[in-house]
Design a protein around this motif. Sequence first.
Motif, PDB file in Angstrom:
ATOM      1  N   LEU A 272       0.825  -1.204   0.000  1.00  0.00           N
ATOM      2  CA  LEU A 272       0.000   0.000   0.000  1.00  0.00           C
ATOM      3  C   LEU A 272       0.865   1.263   0.000  1.00  0.00           C
ATOM      4  N   PHE A 273       1.996   1.209   0.694  1.00  0.00           N
ATOM      5  CA  PHE A 273       2.915   2.347   0.691  1.00  0.00           C
ATOM      6  C   PHE A 273       3.475   2.583  -0.709  1.00  0.00           C
ATOM      7  N   MET A 274       3.900   1.522  -1.381  1.00  0.00           N
ATOM      8  CA  MET A 274       4.471   1.655  -2.724  1.00  0.00           C
ATOM      9  C   MET A 274       3.404   2.077  -3.728  1.00  0.00           C
ATOM     10  N   ALA A 275       2.175   1.625  -3.541  1.00  0.00           N
ATOM     11  CA  ALA A 275       1.082   2.037  -4.426  1.00  0.00           C
ATOM     12  C   ALA A 275       0.832   3.538  -4.301  1.00  0.00           C
ATOM     13  N   SER A 276       0.901   4.043  -3.076  1.00  0.00           N
ATOM     14  CA  SER A 276       0.692   5.485  -2.880  1.00  0.00           C
ATOM     15  C   SER A 276       1.822   6.292  -3.526  1.00  0.00           C
ATOM     16  N   ILE A 277       3.048   5.780  -3.456  1.00  0.00           N
ATOM     17  CA  ILE A 277       4.176   6.444  -4.120  1.00  0.00           C
ATOM     18  C   ILE A 277       3.952   6.474  -5.632  1.00  0.00           C
ATOM     19  N   LEU A 278       3.478   5.342  -6.174  1.00  0.00           N
ATOM     20  CA  LEU A 278       3.243   5.253  -7.619  1.00  0.00           C
ATOM     21  C   LEU A 278       2.189   6.268  -8.064  1.00  0.00           C
ATOM     22  N   LEU A 279       1.115   6.401  -7.305  1.00  0.00           N
ATOM     23  CA  LEU A 279       0.062   7.361  -7.662  1.00  0.00           C
ATOM     24  C   LEU A 279       0.574   8.797  -7.597  1.00  0.00           C
ATOM     25  N   LEU A 280       1.402   9.081  -6.595  1.00  0.00           N
ATOM     26  CA  LEU A 280       1.975  10.422  -6.489  1.00  0.00           C
ATOM     27  C   LEU A 280       2.941  10.704  -7.640  1.00  0.00           C
ATOM     28  N   TRP A 281       3.732   9.699  -7.985  1.00  0.00           N
ATOM     29  CA  TRP A 281       4.764   9.861  -9.006  1.00  0.00           C
ATOM     30  C   TRP A 281       4.148  10.025 -10.403  1.00  0.00           C
ATOM     31  N   THR A 282       3.163   9.203 -10.708  1.00  0.00           N
ATOM     32  CA  THR A 282       2.583   9.212 -12.060  1.00  0.00           C
ATOM     33  C   THR A 282       1.529  10.298 -12.245  1.00  0.00           C
ATOM     34  N   ARG A 283       0.947  10.763 -11.127  1.00  0.00           N
ATOM     35  CA  ARG A 283      -0.125  11.758 -11.169  1.00  0.00           C
ATOM     36  C   ARG A 283      -1.326  11.264 -11.979  1.00  0.00           C
ATOM     37  N   GLU A 284      -1.517   9.939 -11.983  1.00  0.00           N
ATOM     38  CA  GLU A 284      -2.683   9.358 -12.643  1.00  0.00           C
ATOM     39  C   GLU A 284      -3.944   9.716 -11.869  1.00  0.00           C
ATOM     40  N   ASP A 285      -5.053   9.790 -12.574  1.00  0.00           N
ATOM     41  CA  ASP A 285      -6.340  10.094 -11.955  1.00  0.00           C
ATOM     42  C   ASP A 285      -6.720   8.942 -11.010  1.00  0.00           C
ATOM     43  N   PRO A 286      -6.737   9.172  -9.705  1.00  0.00           N
ATOM     44  CA  PRO A 286      -7.043   8.087  -8.761  1.00  0.00           C
ATOM     45  C   PRO A 286      -8.402   7.437  -9.025  1.00  0.00           C
ATOM     46  N   GLU A 287      -9.384   8.233  -9.442  1.00  0.00           N
ATOM     47  CA  GLU A 287     -10.715   7.668  -9.682  1.00  0.00           C
ATOM     48  C   GLU A 287     -10.664   6.618 -10.779  1.00  0.00           C
ATOM     49  N   ARG A 288      -9.910   6.898 -11.857  1.00  0.00           N
ATOM     50  CA  ARG A 288      -9.817   5.935 -12.954  1.00  0.00           C
ATOM     51  C   ARG A 288      -9.053   4.681 -12.517  1.00  0.00           C
ATOM     52  N   ILE A 289      -7.990   4.888 -11.744  1.00  0.00           N
ATOM     53  CA  ILE A 289      -7.206   3.750 -11.269  1.00  0.00           C
ATOM     54  C   ILE A 289      -8.021   2.892 -10.311  1.00  0.00           C
ATOM     55  N   PHE A 290      -8.731   3.550  -9.383  1.00  0.00           N
ATOM     56  CA  PHE A 290      -9.498   2.796  -8.388  1.00  0.00           C
ATOM     57  C   PHE A 290     -10.727   2.119  -8.986  1.00  0.00           C
ATOM     58  N   GLU A 291     -11.138   2.519 -10.160  1.00  0.00           N
ATOM     59  CA  GLU A 291     -12.243   1.832 -10.828  1.00  0.00           C
ATOM     60  C   GLU A 291     -11.875   0.389 -11.154  1.00  0.00           C
ATOM     61  N   ARG A 292     -10.575   0.125 -11.330  1.00  0.00           N
ATOM     62  CA  ARG A 292     -10.131  -1.227 -11.670  1.00  0.00           C
ATOM     63  C   ARG A 292      -9.878  -2.084 -10.432  1.00  0.00           C
ATOM     64  N   VAL A 293      -9.898  -1.473  -9.267  1.00  0.00           N
ATOM     65  CA  VAL A 293      -9.714  -2.242  -8.036  1.00  0.00           C
ATOM     66  C   VAL A 293     -10.913  -3.153  -7.813  1.00  0.00           C
ATOM     67  N   GLU A 294     -10.655  -4.399  -7.423  1.00  0.00           N
ATOM     68  CA  GLU A 294     -11.723  -5.380  -7.213  1.00  0.00           C
ATOM     69  C   GLU A 294     -12.355  -5.172  -5.833  1.00  0.00           C
ATOM     70  N   TRP A 295     -13.190  -4.134  -5.732  1.00  0.00           N
ATOM     71  CA  TRP A 295     -13.807  -3.821  -4.444  1.00  0.00           C
ATOM     72  C   TRP A 295     -14.721  -4.945  -3.967  1.00  0.00           C
ATOM     73  N   THR A 296     -15.370  -5.624  -4.896  1.00  0.00           N
ATOM     74  CA  THR A 296     -16.247  -6.734  -4.488  1.00  0.00           C
ATOM     75  C   THR A 296     -15.423  -7.843  -3.834  1.00  0.00           C
ATOM     76  N   THR A 297     -14.223  -8.096  -4.361  1.00  0.00           N
ATOM     77  CA  THR A 297     -13.346  -9.109  -3.765  1.00  0.00           C
ATOM     78  C   THR A 297     -12.922  -8.692  -2.361  1.00  0.00           C
ATOM     79  N   LEU A 298     -12.569  -7.428  -2.196  1.00  0.00           N
ATOM     80  CA  LEU A 298     -12.167  -6.928  -0.881  1.00  0.00           C
ATOM     81  C   LEU A 298     -13.312  -7.043   0.123  1.00  0.00           C
ATOM     82  N   MET A 299     -14.538  -6.712  -0.309  1.00  0.00           N
ATOM     83  CA  MET A 299     -15.690  -6.800   0.586  1.00  0.00           C
ATOM     84  C   MET A 299     -16.017  -8.258   0.927  1.00  0.00           C
TER      85      MET A 299
END
Length: 445
Positions: A272-299
Amino acid sequence: MEHHTLLEVFGIPINHTILFWLSVAIFIGTYAMIVAEKFFHRVPAALFGGFLAVFIGLLSPKLAWESIDHNTIFLLLGMMVIVSVLIESGFFSILSLKALQITKGEPLKILVVFTLLTGVLSAFLDNVTTVLFMIPILIGLTARLKLNPIPYVIATVLASNIGGTATLIGDPPNIIIGSLGHFTFMDFIVNIAPIIILTHIVGTIAFIFYMKVRGDLKPKMTDEAEIEELIKEQKAEYDIQLMRKGLIIFGITILLFFMHHILHLEAGTIALFMASILLLWTREDPERIFERVEWTTLMFFVGLFIVIGGMEHTGVFEEVAHITSGLLKEPMSSILILGGLSAIISGIVDNIPFTMAMANVLIDFAKTVNWNTEPLWWALALGACLGGNLTIIGASANVVAAGLAEREGYPIKFVDFLKMGTPVTIVTVVFALALLWLKYYIFGV
């Protein structure tokens, strides 16, 4: 304000026996709903079971929160974010095309290449990380070839669980066994890795046989010129700078995974720490990136962890471990009994709390007998890890793979996984335990 559970409100006497059997009943009911997927989706089923335990007072909200394996959730979320960035960069499209060139679209080659590579990677990476990395490539490749991805996905995740059994860091139960049993990385390499190498070969043969019987290995595209044309048509669009940043972070993350014992950091924290670094470094839109996260799997994991936590809190796993230890009468049969029961239990419930309970029992058990109990630790490792292949909820990697496949439009049914997982589990568990038995009681090494 004084706290009262729902059981107390309705005048139901609270004692250990009632709580014990209530936790078992909630688990059985939740499991039944997961199996009856025609009527219930597994995610709300798991959440219902978990929060029913909280609602009636079997667990307090604090205990429910503590029952969730935060390391697993953090690891999943962190690696999902990193993989999402790599998907965005076109990395997996390129790998899919490379795999198409190597296998020439032959189903048997696809099966062997992916199961072999997954098995090797899973020995040194967390199974979930390997599956998150491999499954998108596999689905992309099989979809291009108009093959049904489901049996290939199942075979790959089964290979992941087999390969992860080989080393101390490959699967969470091994980490527990290494810690409580005081075994080193090399102890696993010497005692478990050779058995798993042979078991993986047997497992691969089982995959091939199963898929041949089903007809899943019949080529859908036999014309080599057609394959070449498909390769030319499927030109991947990619962002080289984004890909470079994603791969750098991914590489550093894997390196830190190897060092997590030295750093005294859990894999989930690192991810999770490295993921946060990657998002800061790339400046990718978090909403678009988090859309691909498997939230149903996490729940799903959140709900299931709370259900399992209810049984752990009421002593179900401790009781099962003590019953199991009572069956261990002499060395030769104990390997088969402990390994077999561990495989069955781990295929039905999360193997982490059971392994923790059984490991503590083995520590006390060793003080009461005058024979070498070391083989029992290896039997526990083989049973707990390989048994995860039994059902779709037997291991974290299974659930993650199912979530990835469902997102791509290929839902894996509980029964479909069971049809392939059960025979492979039986074959691999029996074979691995037989090798362990031969190692100690025939060859004496």
